[in-house]
Design a protein around this motif. Sequence first.
Motif, short mmCIF file in Angstrom:
data_model
loop_
_atom_site.label_atom_id
_atom_site.label_comp_id
_atom_site.label_asym_id
_atom_site.label_seq_id
_atom_site.Cartn_x
_atom_site.Cartn_y
_atom_site.Cartn_z
N ARG A 108 0.81 -1.22 0.00
CA ARG A 108 0.00 0.00 0.00
C ARG A 108 0.84 1.27 0.00
N ASP A 109 2.01 1.20 0.63
CA ASP A 109 2.92 2.34 0.67
C ASP A 109 4.32 1.79 0.96
N GLY A 110 5.28 2.69 1.22
CA GLY A 110 6.65 2.27 1.43
C GLY A 110 6.88 1.46 2.68
N GLN A 111 5.94 1.46 3.62
CA GLN A 111 6.10 0.68 4.84
C GLN A 111 5.63 -0.76 4.69
N ASP A 112 4.94 -1.09 3.62
CA ASP A 112 4.63 -2.48 3.31
C ASP A 112 5.85 -3.10 2.64
N SER A 113 6.13 -4.38 2.96
CA SER A 113 7.40 -4.96 2.54
C SER A 113 7.29 -6.47 2.41
N MET A 114 8.39 -7.07 1.93
CA MET A 114 8.57 -8.52 1.87
C MET A 114 9.99 -8.80 2.34
N GLY A 115 10.14 -9.58 3.42
CA GLY A 115 11.46 -9.85 3.98
C GLY A 115 12.26 -10.82 3.13
N TRP A 116 13.53 -10.98 3.49
CA TRP A 116 14.42 -11.90 2.78
C TRP A 116 13.87 -13.32 2.81
N GLY A 136 1.62 -0.85 -10.93
CA GLY A 136 1.53 0.27 -10.00
C GLY A 136 2.89 0.86 -9.69
N GLY A 137 3.07 1.31 -8.45
CA GLY A 137 4.27 2.03 -8.04
C GLY A 137 5.53 1.20 -8.16
N GLU A 138 6.63 1.84 -8.48
CA GLU A 138 7.91 1.18 -8.62
C GLU A 138 8.51 0.88 -7.25
N ARG A 139 9.04 -0.33 -7.08
CA ARG A 139 9.72 -0.70 -5.84
C ARG A 139 11.03 -1.41 -6.17
N ARG A 140 11.99 -1.30 -5.25
CA ARG A 140 13.30 -1.94 -5.45
C ARG A 140 13.24 -3.40 -5.00
N PHE A 141 13.80 -4.26 -5.82
CA PHE A 141 13.85 -5.71 -5.58
C PHE A 141 15.31 -6.08 -5.42
N ASP A 142 15.67 -6.62 -4.24
CA ASP A 142 17.06 -6.93 -3.92
C ASP A 142 17.31 -8.42 -3.95
N LEU A 143 18.54 -8.80 -4.30
CA LEU A 143 18.97 -10.19 -4.30
C LEU A 143 20.27 -10.31 -3.50
N HIS A 153 22.61 -7.58 -5.98
CA HIS A 153 22.01 -7.00 -7.19
C HIS A 153 20.63 -6.45 -6.82
N SER A 154 20.26 -5.35 -7.46
CA SER A 154 18.94 -4.77 -7.25
C SER A 154 18.32 -4.39 -8.58
N LEU A 155 17.01 -4.48 -8.64
CA LEU A 155 16.23 -4.06 -9.81
C LEU A 155 15.12 -3.14 -9.34
N MET A 156 14.81 -2.14 -10.14
CA MET A 156 13.62 -1.33 -9.89
C MET A 156 12.48 -1.92 -10.71
N LEU A 157 11.53 -2.55 -10.04
CA LEU A 157 10.43 -3.23 -10.72
C LEU A 157 9.31 -2.23 -10.94
N GLY A 158 9.08 -1.89 -12.20
CA GLY A 158 8.12 -0.87 -12.55
C GLY A 158 6.82 -1.42 -13.09
N HIS A 175 15.63 -13.08 -1.94
CA HIS A 175 15.20 -11.78 -2.45
C HIS A 175 14.29 -11.10 -1.43
N GLN A 176 14.16 -9.78 -1.58
CA GLN A 176 13.32 -9.00 -0.68
C GLN A 176 12.80 -7.77 -1.42
N VAL A 177 11.71 -7.20 -0.85
CA VAL A 177 11.25 -5.85 -1.17
C VAL A 177 11.26 -5.11 0.16
N ALA A 178 12.27 -4.28 0.37
CA ALA A 178 12.49 -3.65 1.67
C ALA A 178 11.57 -2.45 1.87
N LYS A 179 11.36 -2.11 3.15
CA LYS A 179 10.65 -0.87 3.46
C LYS A 179 11.44 0.32 2.93
N THR A 180 10.75 1.40 2.63
CA THR A 180 11.39 2.62 2.18
C THR A 180 10.64 3.83 2.71
#
Length: 200
Positions: A108-116, A136-143, A153-158, A175-180
């Motif tokens: 929903r916003d930058g505080q929603d996330s997916m841990g490692w 929807g909104g772009e978020r960073r995907f880390d490996l 490695h990181s990707l901006m998933l748009g 992989h993760q989608v970290a809070k921002t």
Amino acid sequence: MLFADEPLQLADAELHWLPQWLSPEIADAWLAQLLRETPWSQPQLFIHGRWLATPRQVAWYGDAQARYRYSGVEHCPLPWTPLLAEIRRQVEAEVGQPLNAVLLNLYRDGQDSMGWHSDDEVELGRNPLIASLSLGGERRFDLRRKGGTRIEHSLMLGHGSLLVMAGQTQHHWQHQVAKTRKPCAPRLNLTFRLVGPRHE
């Protein structure tokens, strides 16, 4: 065409990224309809020895037998909607294999996330293929390497992008989608997979 873009070159991984898999018009339409139609939930998951609310909203769809267990919770699939069945057909055509379930994640916003984590549950088979569609909104995907702490490695998933993880990726990588704290629009992520029977 199967995997039209060049694969990402990471050792012990098979990653394909199609940053403009959907046209903006189709991506907009799918996002609006899925946000409107999906019965979102926020289940409690058993993580690091305690029950915590999922830090995002989720929905699980699939064939009747595609039951899926992770973090102490078994998810029973909702039946395919006409739109999700059509999205599945197009993703299957892209990756060249059947897929029988999809997990929808709403950030929903930058505080929603997916841990490692790795998608390595036994139901997914030895070398699972995970096809991840972002709307929807772009978020960073880390490996990062399993057992490591450094982001490799990181990707901006748009909006409208498709990331496919296959081969031995889940054996060696997390992989993760970290809070921002950066302002970001809501993001809807659909991760398609092939779920087999669980053997206890």
